[in-house]
Write a protein that holds these residues in place. Structure first.
Motif, PDB file in Angstrom:
ATOM      1  N   SER A  50       1.033  -1.309   0.115  1.00  0.00           N
ATOM      2  CA  SER A  50      -0.136  -0.004  -0.112  1.00  0.00           C
ATOM      3  C   SER A  50       0.826   1.325   0.045  1.00  0.00           C
ATOM      4  N   GLN A  94      -8.316  -0.196  -0.416  1.00  0.00           N
ATOM      5  CA  GLN A  94      -8.373  -1.532   0.390  1.00  0.00           C
ATOM      6  C   GLN A  94      -9.569  -1.070   1.248  1.00  0.00           C
ATOM      7  N   ASP A 172      -6.360  -1.658  -4.436  1.00  0.00           N
ATOM      8  CA  ASP A 172      -5.590  -2.129  -3.272  1.00  0.00           C
ATOM      9  C   ASP A 172      -6.507  -3.262  -2.789  1.00  0.00           C
TER      10      ASP A 172
HETATM   11 MG   LIG Z   1      -1.765  -2.950   2.215  1.00  0.00          MG
END
Ligand SMILES: [Mg+2]
Ligand SMILES: Nc1ncnc2c1ncn2[C@@H]1O[C@H](COP(=O)(O)OP(=O)(O)OP(=O)(O)O)[C@@H](O)[C@H]1O
Length: 276
Positions: A50, A94, A172
């Motif tokens: 990330s 994410q 993500d």
């Molecule tokens: Mg991550």
């Protein structure tokens, strides 16, 4: 004369280093991603996947190294330059959160408004409906997020990421938290969206199956470095014990040995301290 067209770099990272909380996370990442490819970044949890995406999109600044986006050197770019550059990106975060209090259509409009203020209301509506069709959710624009399943929410988040026709779409962990069937479903969706919208996709995942399914090329990050770069087939055929442990998900191997050695060091340190 060769008919092969030269690949055009769209994201270039040179010697990227980043420490966070006193820990070296990225320790010299060199990576070129080309226009039109689906590039997947894999690696264990906490390895800096990330963080790498955040550096690519200018939400985090590297300590060292250079970042080029669409040929432009963004290394010392101002926040204004990054704000302009980010309009060329679509992002599926994410978690992929939607705003609960807005309908599906309003969630997508929120993103579109931010990037393409010049469009008329009708043009915006057309784009929203089209993006929902592409992700296989036609006629859902008036539904509230609470009425959607997890997989459908991911689809809406994907519609939101592509609605402004970005040059680069970042994902993500698009399949984290989904059951195996839903995961397969989202992987297929990524491939089918790519067929309809030919742009560059950068996907971060620790799911090796997803990586193999959607990628043109894969890069694996380990201890701050890119330890593998190649196709899914090349990954599959790799003899490197480190890569084998990761792709086979074995509990024994070089990745675990690192941990075992660290535990041993801590134990030894404790014994020395006790015997003092
Ligand atoms: Mg991550
Ligand atoms: N803002 C921050 N401040 C301090 N440490 C951070 C920050 N952001 C990330 N880290 C640390 O950097 C490391 C890499 O984080 P990152 O989120 O990139 O991991 P990841 O590879 O995406 O993992 P996951 O698969 O769990 O999402 C982690 O150890 C994390 O705790």
């Amino acid at each position: 004369m060769s008919t092969k067209t030269a690949k055009k770099p769209i994201v270039e990272l040179y010697g990227i280093k980043k420490s966070l909380g006193g820990k070296v996370i990225l320790d010299g990442i060199d990576l070129t991603i080309y226009e039109g490819e689906t590039f997947v970044i894999i690696g264990q949890s906490g390895v800096g996947k990330s963080v790498t995406l955040k550096i690519i999109i200018g939400l985090m600044e590297p300590d060292e190294g250079e970042v080029y986006i669409m040929g432009e050197n963004m290394t010392n770019a101002s926040e204004n330059q990054w704000t302009e550059k980010r309009k060329h990106f679509g992002m599926l975060f994410q978690g992929g959160a939607l705003f609960d209090s807005l309908t599906v259509g309003q969630n997508i409009l929120f993103s579109l408004d931010h990037i393409r203020h010049e469009l008329t209301e009708d043009e915006k509506i057309d784009k929203i409906l089209h993006s929902l069709e592409i992700v296989g959710l036609p006629d859902t624009e008036d539904i509230m997020p609470a009425e959607l399943s997890g997989g459908m929410m991911k689809r809406v988040a994907l519609a939101r990421a592509i609605v402004a026709s970005p040059e680069i779409v970042l994902f993500d962990e698009p399949t984290t938290g989904l059951d195996p069937i839903m995961t397969a479903n989202i992987n297929e969706l990524i491939v089918s969206v790519k067929e309809k919208i030919k742009t560059t996709y950068i996907v971060v995942t620790h799911d090796i199956k997803s990586a193999k399914y959607v990628s043109d090329r894969i890069g694996m990050v380990y201890k701050g470095k890119l330890v593998f770069l190649g196709t899914a087939k090349e990954l599959e055929n790799s003899k490197d014990p480190l890569i084998r442990q990761f792709i086979e998900g074995n509990s024994q191997g070089p990745i675990t040995e690192e941990y075992m050695q660290a535990i041993e060091r801590i134990k030894r340190h404790e014994t020395v301290a006790k015997n003092r």
